[in-house]
Write an enzyme that holds these catalytic residues in place. Structure first.
Site, PDB file in Angstrom:
ATOM      1  CB  ILE A   1     -13.951  74.536  12.476  1.00  0.00           C
ATOM      2  CG1 ILE A   1     -12.501  74.769  12.060  1.00  0.00           C
ATOM      3  CG2 ILE A   1     -14.231  75.179  13.826  1.00  0.00           C
ATOM      4  CD1 ILE A   1     -12.162  76.225  11.787  1.00  0.00           C
TER       5      ILE A   1
ATOM      6  CB  VAL B   1     -24.787  54.393  12.706  1.00  0.00           C
ATOM      7  CG1 VAL B   1     -26.156  54.294  12.064  1.00  0.00           C
ATOM      8  CG2 VAL B   1     -24.019  55.590  12.149  1.00  0.00           C
TER       9      VAL B   1
ATOM     10  CD  GLU C   1     -10.751  76.136  -6.587  1.00  0.00           C
ATOM     11  OE1 GLU C   1     -11.071  75.849  -7.730  1.00  0.00           O
ATOM     12  OE2 GLU C   1     -11.304  75.695  -5.568  1.00  0.00           O
TER      13      GLU C   1
ATOM     14  CB  VAL D   1     -19.465  77.306   7.526  1.00  0.00           C
ATOM     15  CG1 VAL D   1     -18.717  78.493   8.128  1.00  0.00           C
ATOM     16  CG2 VAL D   1     -20.681  77.772   6.749  1.00  0.00           C
TER      17      VAL D   1
ATOM     18  CG  ASP E   1     -15.364  80.224   0.101  1.00  0.00           C
ATOM     19  OD1 ASP E   1     -15.826  79.125  -0.252  1.00  0.00           O
ATOM     20  OD2 ASP E   1     -14.788  80.397   1.190  1.00  0.00           O
TER      21      ASP E   1
ATOM     22  CE  LYS F   1     -16.346  78.623   3.339  1.00  0.00           C
ATOM     23  NZ  LYS F   1     -14.881  78.658   3.147  1.00  0.00           N
TER      24      LYS F   1
HETATM   25  N1  HSE Z   1     -11.834  77.813  -0.883  1.00  0.00           N
HETATM   26  C1  HSE Z   1     -12.137  77.782   0.503  1.00  0.00           C
HETATM   27  C2  HSE Z   1     -10.986  78.383   1.287  1.00  0.00           C
HETATM   28  C3  HSE Z   1     -12.411  76.430   1.052  1.00  0.00           C
HETATM   29  O1  HSE Z   1      -9.996  78.824   0.725  1.00  0.00           O
HETATM   30  O2  HSE Z   1     -11.079  78.416   2.496  1.00  0.00           O
HETATM   31  C4  HSE Z   1     -13.751  75.924   0.691  1.00  0.00           C
HETATM   32  O3  HSE Z   1     -14.743  76.761   1.178  1.00  0.00           O
END
Ligand code: HSE
Length: 454
Positions: A140, A39, A194, A136, A205, A209
């Site tokens: 990666i 930095v 979860e 996202v 999710d 993304k």
């Molecule tokens: N719950 C997401 C997944 C990870 O199963 O890829 C966090 O975005």
């Protein structure tokens, strides 16, 4: 933001200290020397906001607070890292930080996909940085390549597997023959899913993304509401077996495409759904909880990004990369790339998006049935590419009811035309049931396994 003297530390506030936050604290401490060298100034953690301080005996004394708003408002904080997730209080806290000219590093895909515009406008107004690589595909590096490395190119498609939980479930169904419920149970037991798996298995999710990816790839504001979203709850063991029989596998895909609308017109499509892809496609061999994304651009051609899309350390890696970028800008007085939405392309409704389909029907085994089924497709202008019948005939296995299974694979057709076709099929006397409808995505390659090309 503080007035800076030479060698002054870059001061960081961390909001949230769960799996990812804990890894950020660890890496900030363990790599302090290297981070300072990269930095050009020490990077100092000055506060961590958590809801339950007693759960964090590992955190250095004096850093922990339950008052996130006061931490964000401290005049000595230069960068706010947010890993609490969800819309509120994250949105209010990050807007306050950006308005005060503090750089923000966030992993919050839901907030970015719902209200990224408000964050970007606040960042532009104050000249602060807004980085979100971790939102996202975890570790990666994907957003920085889209935002910076490929910004001189014309991206035509970003498509891939961006949810590890559903990829684990689908991989497990494919390898063991298990049904969805059993595979979900295994994923929960192993900690991939979860307790409430809805955000993952219903596709939300991945849709968040997809909105972020489409916005960056096509310089157009795309929100979660613009993304057509279907999850994997209805994928059955029979669907997996049908895909296998056609040398395909089923993946939950996030697909962002630039579409030609005729003349100079273009639109974008952003969609998430389970689809059959040929086993020969590189995405087909992405198993378990891994993520992989294909990017196609006019000059660069095809690029594939692969790695760990979730988990504490992988996600913290992406956060720390953003932190170093933001901290360097603070030290030298620069700024990272701003939001780019100049193209303002319209988002094409799913009904007008063309893909191929695999339709599985239970039909009566008698003369004229195939003709009736074919007519239903023809009446809705959906062209058939291949038909297979399983069972029936003199040596076949028609059930006691005289029913056989008919599988129809179509050429590319608009989603709305296919939906009307399926409705019409359901009304035919000869059709006992429409057992499954799955999209077939070749992702730029011919689906030779299905006898379908072009
Ligand atoms: N719950 C997401 C997944 C990870 O199963 O890829 C966090 O975005």
């Amino acid at each position: 933001m503080t007035d800076r003297g030479p060698g002054a530390p870059v001061r960081v506030a961390l909001l949230g200290c769960g799996t990812v936050g804990g890894e950020i604290v660890r890496l900030l401490s363990e790599q302090a020397g290297d981070l300072a060298a990269r930095v050009g100034a020490p990077v100092e953690l000055v506060g961590v906001a958590v809801r339950r301080p007693h759960r964090h005996p590992e955190l250095p004394e004096g850093l922990v607070t339950t008052d996130a708003a006061t931490l964000v408002g401290r005049p000595d904080v230069d960068v706010v890292i947010e890993v609490i997730g969800g819309i509120e209080p994250a949105r209010t806290l990050l807007l306050e930080a950006l308005k005060a000219g503090k750089s923000v590093v966030t992993a919050n895909k839901a907030l970015l996909a719902e209200d990224g515009a408000a964050l970007a406008e606040a960042a532009d107004a104050s000249g602060a940085d807004l980085y979100y690589e971790a939102s996202v595909a975890g570790a990666i590096p994907l957003l920085r390549p889209l935002r910076e490395s490929l910004v001189g190119d014309r991206i035509t498609r970003v498509a891939g597997i961006v949810n590890g939980t559903t990829n684990f479930i689908l991989s497990s169904m494919a390898s063991s023959g298990a049904g969805y419920a059993d595979a979900l149970e295994e994923a929960t037991r192993l900690g991939y899913a979860e307790a409430d798996p809805s955000a993952d298995v219903d596709g939300y999710d991945a849709a968040s993304k997809a909105a972020i990816l489409a916005s960056l790839a096509f310089h157009t504001r795309v929100t979660a509401a613009d993304v057509h979203c279907e999850g994997i709850r209805n994928v059955s063991a029979a669907d997996i077996a049908a895909a296998d029989g056609l040398d395909c596998t089923i993946k939950l895909l996030a697909i962002c495409e630039r579409l030609e609308d005729g003349g100079d017109g273009e639109s974008v499509s952003a969609r998430v759904y389970p689809a059959m892809i040929p086993k020969t496609h590189p995405l087909a061999s992405v198993d378990g909880a891994f993520n992989a994304v294909f990017v196609e651009a006019d000059a660069a051609g095809q690029l594939m990004f692969y790695g760990q899309g979730a988990g504490g350390a992988p996600t913290a890696s992406a956060v720390l990369g953003d932190l170093v970028a933001a901290a360097r800008n603070i030290v030298v007085g620069g700024r990272g790339p701003r939001e780019s939405t100049y193209a303002r392309l319209p988002v094409r409704a799913i009904g007008a998006v063309c893909t191929r389909y695999h339709v599985s029907l239970e039909v009566a085994d008698r003369a004229g049935v195939l003709a009736a089924v074919a007519s239903a497709f023809a009446e809705h202008d959906v062209s058939i590419a291949a038909v297979r019948q399983y069972g029936g005939g003199r040596n076949g296995k028609a059930g006691r009811s005289g029913a056989v299974r008919l599988v129809v694979v179509t050429h590319a057709a608009p989603d709305a035309a296919l939906a009307s076709t399926v409705e019409a099929l359901g009304d035919l006397d000869a059709v006992r049931g429409v057992e499954g409808v799955l999209r077939v995505e070749d992702l730029g390659r011919s689906v030779s396994a299905l006898g379908v090309t072009g």
